[in-house]
Design a protein around this motif. Structure first.
Motif, PDB file in Angstrom:
ATOM      1  N   GLU A  18       0.838  -1.204   0.000  1.00  0.00           N
ATOM      2  CA  GLU A  18       0.000   0.000   0.000  1.00  0.00           C
ATOM      3  C   GLU A  18       0.864   1.242   0.000  1.00  0.00           C
ATOM      4  O   GLU A  18       0.605   2.195   0.737  1.00  0.00           O
ATOM      5  CB  GLU A  18      -0.941  -0.034   1.196  1.00  0.00           C
ATOM      6  CG  GLU A  18      -1.996  -1.119   1.050  1.00  0.00           C
ATOM      7  CD  GLU A  18      -2.885  -1.253   2.282  1.00  0.00           C
ATOM      8  OE1 GLU A  18      -2.665  -0.505   3.255  1.00  0.00           O
ATOM      9  OE2 GLU A  18      -3.780  -2.101   2.255  1.00  0.00           O
ATOM     10  N   THR A  19       1.890   1.244  -0.836  1.00  0.00           N
ATOM     11  CA  THR A  19       2.665   2.482  -0.955  1.00  0.00           C
ATOM     12  C   THR A  19       1.748   3.531  -1.592  1.00  0.00           C
ATOM     13  O   THR A  19       0.785   3.188  -2.295  1.00  0.00           O
ATOM     14  CB  THR A  19       3.907   2.291  -1.849  1.00  0.00           C
ATOM     15  OG1 THR A  19       3.450   1.984  -3.175  1.00  0.00           O
ATOM     16  CG2 THR A  19       4.803   1.184  -1.334  1.00  0.00           C
ATOM     17  N   PRO A  20       2.034   4.797  -1.327  1.00  0.00           N
ATOM     18  CA  PRO A  20       1.186   5.856  -1.884  1.00  0.00           C
ATOM     19  C   PRO A  20       0.981   5.730  -3.385  1.00  0.00           C
ATOM     20  O   PRO A  20      -0.142   5.878  -3.878  1.00  0.00           O
ATOM     21  CB  PRO A  20       1.940   7.131  -1.517  1.00  0.00           C
ATOM     22  CG  PRO A  20       2.673   6.792  -0.260  1.00  0.00           C
ATOM     23  CD  PRO A  20       3.049   5.354  -0.412  1.00  0.00           C
ATOM     24  N   LYS A  21       2.049   5.426  -4.108  1.00  0.00           N
ATOM     25  CA  LYS A  21       1.929   5.354  -5.576  1.00  0.00           C
ATOM     26  C   LYS A  21       1.094   4.139  -5.995  1.00  0.00           C
ATOM     27  O   LYS A  21       0.345   4.183  -6.976  1.00  0.00           O
ATOM     28  CB  LYS A  21       3.319   5.256  -6.217  1.00  0.00           C
ATOM     29  CG  LYS A  21       4.152   6.508  -6.045  1.00  0.00           C
ATOM     30  CD  LYS A  21       3.631   7.645  -6.885  1.00  0.00           C
ATOM     31  CE  LYS A  21       4.435   8.907  -6.672  1.00  0.00           C
ATOM     32  NZ  LYS A  21       3.830  10.067  -7.298  1.00  0.00           N
ATOM     33  N   SER A  22       1.217   3.056  -5.234  1.00  0.00           N
ATOM     34  CA  SER A  22       0.427   1.863  -5.556  1.00  0.00           C
ATOM     35  C   SER A  22      -1.060   2.156  -5.379  1.00  0.00           C
ATOM     36  O   SER A  22      -1.880   1.818  -6.240  1.00  0.00           O
ATOM     37  CB  SER A  22       0.830   0.694  -4.648  1.00  0.00           C
ATOM     38  OG  SER A  22       2.182   0.372  -4.858  1.00  0.00           O
ATOM     39  N   LEU A  23      -1.382   2.778  -4.235  1.00  0.00           N
ATOM     40  CA  LEU A  23      -2.789   3.104  -3.985  1.00  0.00           C
ATOM     41  C   LEU A  23      -3.320   4.051  -5.051  1.00  0.00           C
ATOM     42  O   LEU A  23      -4.445   3.901  -5.536  1.00  0.00           O
ATOM     43  CB  LEU A  23      -2.943   3.735  -2.589  1.00  0.00           C
ATOM     44  CG  LEU A  23      -2.717   2.790  -1.402  1.00  0.00           C
ATOM     45  CD1 LEU A  23      -2.778   3.582  -0.097  1.00  0.00           C
ATOM     46  CD2 LEU A  23      -3.775   1.685  -1.393  1.00  0.00           C
ATOM     47  N   ALA A  24      -2.477   5.035  -5.410  1.00  0.00           N
ATOM     48  CA  ALA A  24      -2.902   6.006  -6.426  1.00  0.00           C
ATOM     49  C   ALA A  24      -3.126   5.309  -7.764  1.00  0.00           C
ATOM     50  O   ALA A  24      -4.094   5.586  -8.479  1.00  0.00           O
ATOM     51  CB  ALA A  24      -1.866   7.114  -6.555  1.00  0.00           C
ATOM     52  N   SER A  27      -6.404   3.280  -7.733  1.00  0.00           N
ATOM     53  CA  SER A  27      -7.549   4.197  -7.768  1.00  0.00           C
ATOM     54  C   SER A  27      -7.695   4.842  -9.145  1.00  0.00           C
ATOM     55  O   SER A  27      -8.793   4.900  -9.712  1.00  0.00           O
ATOM     56  CB  SER A  27      -7.347   5.248  -6.670  1.00  0.00           C
ATOM     57  OG  SER A  27      -8.213   6.317  -6.857  1.00  0.00           O
ATOM     58  N   ASN A  28      -6.568   5.298  -9.717  1.00  0.00           N
ATOM     59  CA  ASN A  28      -6.620   5.952 -11.035  1.00  0.00           C
ATOM     60  C   ASN A  28      -7.071   4.975 -12.132  1.00  0.00           C
ATOM     61  O   ASN A  28      -7.901   5.316 -12.977  1.00  0.00           O
ATOM     62  CB  ASN A  28      -5.258   6.533 -11.402  1.00  0.00           C
ATOM     63  CG  ASN A  28      -4.971   7.828 -10.648  1.00  0.00           C
ATOM     64  OD1 ASN A  28      -5.909   8.582 -10.363  1.00  0.00           O
ATOM     65  ND2 ASN A  28      -3.723   8.077 -10.313  1.00  0.00           N
ATOM     66  N   PRO A  64       4.587   1.400  -9.124  1.00  0.00           N
ATOM     67  CA  PRO A  64       3.651   0.557  -9.873  1.00  0.00           C
ATOM     68  C   PRO A  64       3.896   0.568 -11.387  1.00  0.00           C
ATOM     69  O   PRO A  64       4.355   1.556 -11.922  1.00  0.00           O
ATOM     70  CB  PRO A  64       2.291   1.195  -9.552  1.00  0.00           C
ATOM     71  CG  PRO A  64       2.598   2.636  -9.280  1.00  0.00           C
ATOM     72  CD  PRO A  64       3.969   2.667  -8.687  1.00  0.00           C
TER      73      PRO A  64
ATOM     74  N   ASP B  36       7.389   4.305  -6.501  1.00  0.00           N
ATOM     75  CA  ASP B  36       7.939   4.372  -5.150  1.00  0.00           C
ATOM     76  C   ASP B  36       8.402   2.994  -4.637  1.00  0.00           C
ATOM     77  O   ASP B  36       8.515   2.787  -3.449  1.00  0.00           O
ATOM     78  CB  ASP B  36       6.959   5.035  -4.178  1.00  0.00           C
ATOM     79  CG  ASP B  36       5.606   4.362  -4.154  1.00  0.00           C
ATOM     80  OD1 ASP B  36       5.471   3.294  -4.787  1.00  0.00           O
ATOM     81  OD2 ASP B  36       4.685   4.907  -3.518  1.00  0.00           O
ATOM     82  N   ARG B  59       2.287   4.977   9.909  1.00  0.00           N
ATOM     83  CA  ARG B  59       0.986   4.311  10.054  1.00  0.00           C
ATOM     84  C   ARG B  59       0.749   3.872  11.503  1.00  0.00           C
ATOM     85  O   ARG B  59      -0.338   4.042  12.044  1.00  0.00           O
ATOM     86  CB  ARG B  59       0.908   3.086   9.162  1.00  0.00           C
ATOM     87  CG  ARG B  59       0.731   3.435   7.713  1.00  0.00           C
ATOM     88  CD  ARG B  59       0.520   2.186   6.921  1.00  0.00           C
ATOM     89  NE  ARG B  59       0.098   2.513   5.580  1.00  0.00           N
ATOM     90  CZ  ARG B  59      -0.479   1.636   4.779  1.00  0.00           C
ATOM     91  NH1 ARG B  59      -0.689   0.409   5.180  1.00  0.00           N
ATOM     92  NH2 ARG B  59      -0.848   1.995   3.579  1.00  0.00           N
ATOM     93  N   ARG B  77      -6.531  11.721  -1.969  1.00  0.00           N
ATOM     94  CA  ARG B  77      -6.768  10.278  -2.031  1.00  0.00           C
ATOM     95  C   ARG B  77      -6.259   9.629  -0.741  1.00  0.00           C
ATOM     96  O   ARG B  77      -5.165   9.957  -0.272  1.00  0.00           O
ATOM     97  CB  ARG B  77      -6.029   9.703  -3.241  1.00  0.00           C
ATOM     98  CG  ARG B  77      -6.272   8.244  -3.485  1.00  0.00           C
ATOM     99  CD  ARG B  77      -5.551   7.767  -4.713  1.00  0.00           C
ATOM    100  NE  ARG B  77      -6.155   8.286  -5.937  1.00  0.00           N
ATOM    101  CZ  ARG B  77      -5.630   9.211  -6.732  1.00  0.00           C
ATOM    102  NH1 ARG B  77      -4.469   9.750  -6.422  1.00  0.00           N
ATOM    103  NH2 ARG B  77      -6.240   9.603  -7.821  1.00  0.00           N
ATOM    104  N   LEU B  79      -4.421   7.471   1.647  1.00  0.00           N
ATOM    105  CA  LEU B  79      -3.263   6.583   1.662  1.00  0.00           C
ATOM    106  C   LEU B  79      -3.264   5.737   2.915  1.00  0.00           C
ATOM    107  O   LEU B  79      -2.695   4.658   2.959  1.00  0.00           O
ATOM    108  CB  LEU B  79      -1.969   7.414   1.593  1.00  0.00           C
ATOM    109  CG  LEU B  79      -1.883   8.330   0.364  1.00  0.00           C
ATOM    110  CD1 LEU B  79      -0.605   9.153   0.409  1.00  0.00           C
ATOM    111  CD2 LEU B  79      -1.940   7.514  -0.920  1.00  0.00           C
TER     112      LEU B  79
END
Lengths: 94, 492
Positions: A18-24, A27-28, A64, B36, B59, B77, B79
């Motif tokens: 769940e790294t920020p870029k993965s989540l983004a 979602s995108n 990602p 990342d 977290r 969004r 996180l």
């Protein structure tokens, strides 16, 4: 094979937990497909944190990364998919 | 053969170009922060390395926070969302992750928070938002601070629950308003609980009791007596009736223990704070004491008026009969009768102006004699202290002065140009009557009344209602002298 089936995109999104870029990226991608390719896509999300060995199949290095497996040829889009135009160009059947 | 070798070579070159392009793209993505995490292989085993700070510590910190907390990227969004936030929205993290805050929060709250995270300022004032949480409105103070999460710049947004504080403040304000309403009511307002213990009482209510009301039992603090017709025995019945759903309004009662024992009008209504059963009773007590006093005064006045009208009518009837008997012509009757009724009316007017309490003797004299002579001129002299007379004596004296003045005008001091009248009011002594003397002089020689007509009767008898009242009429050669005795009991 019908035209409809031919135009179905089989998409594999490689993420790292769940790294920020993965989540983004998740979602995108969901949003873009929902809005622009309703009913014509199939997404598989692979978490390489859990199964790093799966990176080999598509030679994934940066996460990602989205792989368009179908229709061929295979296309890769690296990043969080926030550039919608770039994603659409790469997903479109040529 | 050569061609196939060339084709294979060309294919190899294309493949290598493709790989180089991919490698370049990957490096560019890593360099510009589009990714990342990277996959690295070592000893035949692939491993994922996350670029940037380790977000797990962040977290863990958020998870331990008491307020709801989320980490969002610059687009809003999610996180990460901690347990309290997930509890607020009753959602699993799997359903929340990657969603925009604007998809989770209701519109107005999302807009306010959207402004917080879009602000260029590092320090943004917290905003207050409210939304329904499982059907109940809750209030949160939301603040956002910029943070770095891995390779991205985002915000930590916290939701501090102010609901209980807001509720407490609202309740406190409502209590203050309720107290102010009760305190500013002109009527006595008492609130009691279901056990009849007084919880609130305003100033007007406190004045109805000799003890402190709040904390006391209603029936001991303000015992009331109800008229039999109401069918109510004591104040507690009003409370029970309103608690049972039947409010009672405007019931007359008497508060014998209240300072100055008061008549009151009582109303009782249930105190409904929630949808459950009433929590108490609100009683209002309107003080009827002054109204009751006014009513009694009015009844008294009505009886007095009735009595006086009857007396006056009897007097008018008597004047009419006696005048008719003593006058020989209709014109004579008309003149005498009108004069006497006007004399009576003059005294009545004065008495009405004085609320039928008392009249000054000089005023009565002035009213009755002024039609015949200038009372402030040389021909009329009044000496002695003035007297204040009660209505009975005032009316009698008015009639006597009228008859004396009429007689003086016809036959005595006022019949010529030079006669005078002296009225002497004698000072009060221990005697049961006060004397006033009417003395005429300077008129024509006096003869006794040839016939004792009604005028004489009026003078002789008007004050005879008391053994200490009466007149003596003397026909001295120099002029008429009338000694009038007024009962002291009629002098104020």
């Amino acid at each position: 094979m019908s035209m409809e089936e031919t135009s179905t995109r089989k998409l594999i999104l490689y993420v790292a937990g769940e790294t920020p870029k993965s989540l983004a990226a998740i979602s995108n991608l969901e949003r873009i497909c929902r809005e622009h390719l309703p009913g014509k896509y199939q997404i598989e999300v692979i978490d390489l944190k859990k199964n790093p060995q799966l990176a080999r199949e598509h030679k994934i290095v940066a996460i990602p990364t989205l792989v368009r497996e179908l229709p061929i040829p295979i296309r890769k889009i690296i990043g969080d998919l926030s550039d919608e135009q770039k994603v659409l160009v790469n997903l479109r059947v040529e | 053969m050569r061609n196939s070798q060339e084709q294979a070579l060309q294919s190899l070159i294309d493949d290598l170009r493709q790989r180089v392009a991919e490698a370049e793209e990957t490096l560019a993505a890593i360099r510009d922060g589009s990714v990342d995490a990277v996959v690295v292989g070592g000893e035949g085993k692939d491993e994922v390395l996350v670029i940037g700070d380790d977000v797990s510590a962040f977290r863990n910190f958020m998870e331990a926070m008491e307020p709801g907390a989320v980490a969002v990227d610059s687009a809003g969004r999610l996180l990460y969302a901690n347990a309290r936030f997930r509890q607020i929205f009753a959602e699993d993290w799997d359903r929340l992750k990657g969603k925009l805050l604007s998809e989770i929060l209701p519109g107005p709250a999302a807009q306010l928070i959207g402004r917080l995270i879009n602000s260029d300022s590092e320090e943004t004032a917290p905003v207050s938002v409210s939304f329904l949480e499982r059907g109940m409105e809750r209030n949160y103070l939301v603040s956002a601070r910029p943070v770095h999460l891995g390779t991205v710049r985002g915000f930590a947004v916290t939701f501090s629950d102010l609901t209980e504080r807001v509720r407490a403040e609202t309740a406190e304000r409502a209590q203050r308003v309720a107290n102010a309403i009760i305190a500013s009511a002109n009527e006595a307002v008492i609130v009691c609980d279901r056990m009849h213990n007084i919880t609130h009482a305003n100033f007007a209510a406190e004045a109805l009791s000799t003890q402190k009301l709040v904390g006391a039992r209603l029936d001991t603090a303000i015992p009331l007596k109800f008229p039999d017709a109401t069918g109510i025995l004591e104040i507690g019945e009003l409370v029970e009736s309103s608690l049972a759903g039947t409010p009672l309004r405007s019931i007359e009662a008497f508060a014998p223990m209240s300072p100055g024992a008061r008549d009151v009008l009582v109303s009782a209504a249930p105190l409904n704070i929630s949808d459950d059963e009433p929590e108490g009773c609100v009683l209002t007590l309107v003080d009827l004491t002054q109204r009751k006093k006014d009513e009694r005064q009015m009844h008294l006045l009505m009886r007095e008026l009735d009595h006086r009208v009857k007396n006056t009518l009897a007097l008018v009837l008597s004047i009419s009969k006696r005048t008719a008997a003593s006058e020989e012509t209709l014109e004579g009757f008309q003149g005498s009768f009108s004069g006497r009724i006007e004399a009576l009316a003059a005294t009545h007017n004065l008495l009405a102006g004085a609320s039928w309490e008392s009249l000054s003797l000089r005023q009565i004299f002035g009213a009755e004699v002024s039609p015949y002579a200038e009372t402030s001129g040389d021909r009329i002299n009044i000496t002695g202290p003035d007297l204040s007379l009660y209505p009975r004596a005032a009316i009698a004296l008015g009639l006597i002065f009228h008859e004396l003045a009429t007689n003086a005008t016809k036959y005595g001091a006022l019949s010529g140009e030079t006669g005078t009248i002296d009225l002497e009011i004698h000072p009060r002594t221990d005697s049961p009557s006060v004397e006033v003397t009417w003395t005429e002089s300077g008129g024509p020689p006096v003869k006794s009344f040839s016939r004792k007509g009604f005028g004489h009767t009026v003078i002789a008898r008007s004050l005879s209602y008391s053994p200490h009242g009466g007149t003596t009429l003397d026909f001295e050669p120099s002029g008429v002298v009338c000694r009038i005795r007024i009962p002291v009991s009629d002098v104020a």
